[in-house]
Design a protein around this motif. Structure first.
Motif, PDB file in Angstrom:
ATOM      1  N   UNK A   3      19.646  -1.149 -17.907  1.00 17.95           N
ATOM      2  CA  UNK A   3      18.668  -2.182 -18.217  1.00 17.95           C
ATOM      3  C   UNK A   3      19.288  -3.472 -18.710  1.00 17.95           C
ATOM      4  N   UNK A   4      18.525  -4.553 -18.575  1.00 15.72           N
ATOM      5  CA  UNK A   4      18.913  -5.859 -19.094  1.00 15.72           C
ATOM      6  C   UNK A   4      17.699  -6.467 -19.793  1.00 15.72           C
ATOM      7  N   UNK A   5      17.925  -7.056 -20.956  1.00 17.23           N
ATOM      8  CA  UNK A   5      16.824  -7.579 -21.769  1.00 17.23           C
ATOM      9  C   UNK A   5      16.382  -8.943 -21.272  1.00 17.23           C
ATOM     10  N   UNK A   6      15.082  -9.100 -21.106  1.00 18.27           N
ATOM     11  CA  UNK A   6      14.477 -10.386 -20.794  1.00 18.27           C
ATOM     12  C   UNK A   6      13.518 -10.732 -21.931  1.00 18.27           C
ATOM     13  N   UNK A   7      13.724 -11.876 -22.541  1.00 15.69           N
ATOM     14  CA  UNK A   7      12.859 -12.331 -23.618  1.00 15.69           C
ATOM     15  C   UNK A   7      12.293 -13.689 -23.251  1.00 15.69           C
ATOM     16  N   UNK A   8      10.966 -13.781 -23.240  1.00 17.84           N
ATOM     17  CA  UNK A   8      10.285 -15.025 -22.914  1.00 17.84           C
ATOM     18  C   UNK A   8       9.623 -15.541 -24.194  1.00 17.84           C
ATOM     19  N   UNK A   9      10.164 -16.619 -24.707  1.00 20.24           N
ATOM     20  CA  UNK A   9       9.684 -17.128 -25.993  1.00 20.24           C
ATOM     21  C   UNK A   9      10.069 -18.599 -26.134  1.00 20.24           C
ATOM     22  N   UNK A  10       9.215 -19.337 -26.833  1.00 20.68           N
ATOM     23  CA  UNK A  10       9.523 -20.731 -27.116  1.00 20.68           C
ATOM     24  C   UNK A  10      10.207 -20.857 -28.473  1.00 20.68           C
TER      25      UNK A  10
END
Length: 123
Positions: free
Chosen positions: A116-123
């Protein structure tokens, strides 16, 4: 047997894009139907997208349809997931998986998994 290694994750702002890669070794990728899944903290692993052995057919979860694109390059033994218009709810660990029997959204029908690879969507 095949070994899978994902890369390309990271932190991105809402509306941004990322391209994930899944590199395979041990056996030629064309022997497998490939899928992408994701798992957020405290949630079950969920189907994102799948692609047939030579790329003729692709499948998407409704939540990502029109925003994500799956593709594969069997000569490079690599599968990709292009993600656009990312939303905070896309935040998760993204995993690629290989199936011998067919393209499927079912977790239990995949035979091999990456870490797995972490994806973080955040401002």
């Amino acid at each position: 047997q095949v070994q899978l290694v994902e890369s390309g994750g990271g932190l991105v702002q809402p509306g941004g894009s990322l391209r994930l890669s899944c590199a395979a070794s041990g056996r030629t990728l064309s022997a497998y139907y490939m899928g992408w899944f994701r798992q957020a903290p405290g949630k079950e692993r969920e189907f994102v997208s799948a692609i047939s052995r030579y790329g003729a057919s692709t499948y998407y979860a409704d939540s990502v349809k029109g925003r994500f694109t799956i593709s594969r390059d069997n000569a490079k033994n690599t599968v990709y997931l292009q993600m656009s218009s990312l939303k905070p709810e896309d935040t998760a660990v993204y995993l690629c998986a290989a199936a011998r029997r067919g393209s499927t959204p079912r977790v239990d029908e995949y035979d091999y998994w990456g870490q797995g690879t972490q994806v973080t969507v955040s401002s």
